[in-house]
Design an enzyme around this catalytic site. Structure first.
Site, mmCIF file in Angstrom:
data_model
loop_
_atom_site.group_PDB
_atom_site.id
_atom_site.type_symbol
_atom_site.label_atom_id
_atom_site.label_comp_id
_atom_site.label_asym_id
_atom_site.label_seq_id
_atom_site.Cartn_x
_atom_site.Cartn_y
_atom_site.Cartn_z
ATOM 1 N N ALA A 108 12.801 0.865 -6.896
ATOM 2 C CA ALA A 108 12.110 -0.222 -7.568
ATOM 3 C C ALA A 108 12.030 -1.319 -7.510
ATOM 4 C CB ALA A 108 11.180 0.277 -8.371
ATOM 5 N N LYS B 64 12.924 7.951 0.699
ATOM 6 C CA LYS B 64 13.888 7.283 -0.202
ATOM 7 C C LYS B 64 15.164 7.628 1.003
ATOM 8 C CE LYS B 64 11.076 6.319 -3.979
ATOM 9 N NZ LYS B 64 11.164 7.167 -5.517
ATOM 10 N N THR C 234 0.497 -1.571 0.059
ATOM 11 C CA THR C 234 0.055 -0.109 0.087
ATOM 12 C C THR C 234 1.126 1.113 -0.229
ATOM 13 O OG1 THR C 234 -0.180 0.465 2.513
ATOM 14 C CG2 THR C 234 -1.622 -1.155 1.901
#
Ligand SMILES: NC(=O)c1ccc[n+]([C@@H]2O[C@H](COP(=O)([O-])OP(=O)(O)OC[C@H]3O[C@@H](n4cnc5c(N)ncnc54)[C@H](OP(=O)(O)O)[C@@H]3O)[C@@H](O)[C@H]2O)c1
Length: 355
Positions: free
Chosen positions: A149, A220, A98
């Protein structure tokens, strides 16, 4: 054959790609590692669809098809129970795909009771440092997909540190959206036109300020810093936003209508960078002394200056990689590559659980 129960929280773009990859690849993983993943629950923002002995393939594919057309998993609370109150039949894995905040405590409780966690969601790791510690204690959580990713960013950093290397600096461009905007600006586009186009193509969040604030890059950067062992709190990384504070409080419609106000200042910054033979990039720099996240003019021969479009680049300067940094570069977004990063973490975690 070892069966590993899994609960997947989030059945959006990344979540559906992950489920499809797991269904397609399940037999190969069983043959290679003697591991079989068993979906005992799928959860979205409305609730949990679960079965203690495992959902059937047809129940899973039905859920995916319903989510693909925007239906809730739990209309009117028909399935009642949420993932937080579901008790797994044996040690298993909770997967958070999520973008929701507030999951850190419940996930850390699962880790404390011997379960494992795999994340594409950055928020549980970028809340208080104590939550990061609780989640990652004893290797309880894997989170490769939270940064870059499917690119091997976290695993590369962990391997460097595990092998006794010491980090001098990480420099990275890790927002596909902001990278796309930099390339468009360099090609002569006005910022207003570039943002509207990115918004139309779905490259930005529904409210582009969520990207333009730099907050996602700051999260990040915080995850990278904490992975290096730096006990930083979120306030220690301030991102430079692409818009003035006055445009932060207006409605989305007004923000989009006033984008032209940003054109002249950005055109001037790009012209200045190009006149100096450099490139304007949105860069995060992390070292033990601190972090900075913002727009920088880089020399033309800097590795980040050669980036085009939404690609990401991570440059690790360490004691061993002192003269030429170790570089990880490639697509840093996309459902399939992100799901593959999560799946690789799942397989690594399952192999540990089997052992
Ligand atoms: N897309 C990428 O390229 C990429 C790359 C790297 C990392 N990520 C990260 O991966 C995560 C998922 O991205 P996405 O693009 O798949 O997002 P998405 O399409 O918006 O899907 C999010 C899913 O999470 C569910 N959800 C939201 N709040 C929830 C809650 N409180 N409890 C349970 N479920 C909840 C949503 O439920 P509903 O369906 O009911 O709304 C939806 O199914 C994000 O954290 C993102 O930052 C994405």
């Amino acid at each position: 054959m070892k069966t590993i129960p899994i609960i997947q929280i989030g059945v959006g773009g990344v979540g559906r790609a992950l489920t499809q990859q797991l269904l397609a690849h399940g037999d190969a993983l069983a043959a290679r590692y003697g591991i079989r993943f068993e979906y005992v629950g799928l959860a979205d923002s409305t609730g949990l669809r679960a079965r203690r002995l495992g959902l059937s393939v047809s129940e899973i594919t039905t859920a995916l098809a319903e989510k693909a057309v925007g239906q809730p998993l739990s209309p009117a609370g028909a399935f009642g129970m949420g993932w937080r109150s579901f008790i797994l039949p044996q040690r298993g894995i909770f997967i958070d795909v999520t973008a929701a905040g507030g999951h850190e405590q419940a996930l850390a409780e699962r880790v404390a009771t011997g379960h494992r966690v795999v994340l594409a969601n950055k928020k549980p790791l970028s809340a208080d440092f104590s939550a990061f510690q609780a989640l990652t204690k004893g290797g309880g959580t894997r989170y490769e997909a939270t940064v870059g990713a499917g690119l091997p960013v976290i695993s590369t950093l962990q391997s460097l540190l595990d092998s006794g290397d010491t980090l001098t600096r990480i420099e990275a461009a890790m927002s596909g959206t902001l990278g796309y905007l930099c390339t468009e600006l360099e090609a002569g586009k006005l910022l207003s036109a570039a943002v509207r186009e990115a918004h139309r193509l779905g490259y930005t969040e529904p409210d582009p300020r969520d990207d333009l604030s730099g907050a996602d890059v700051a999260r990040k950067a915080l995850i990278l810093a904490r992975t290096c062992g730096l006990p930083w709190e979120p306030v220690q990384i301030q991102a430079e936003p692409w818009f003035p504070a006055a445009l932060g409080d207006v409605s989305l419609d007004e923000f989009m209508a006033r984008l032209e106000e940003l054109d002249a200042p950005f055109a001037a910054r790009v012209a200045e960078a190009q006149a100096a033979g450099g490139a304007l990039r949105y860069v995060a720099t992390i070292s033990a002394e601190g972090a900075s996240v913002g727009l920088r003019v880089l020399p033309g021969d800097h590795p980040l200056a050669s980036l085009r479009g939404p690609d990401n680049l991570f440059s690790f300067t360490t004691a061993r990689y002192a003269e030429r940094p170790l570089v990880v570069r490639g697509p840093g977004a996309g459902y399939a590559v992100t799901a593959a990063g999560v799946l690789a973490d799942l397989v690594a975690t399952a192999r540990e659980l089997r052992a």
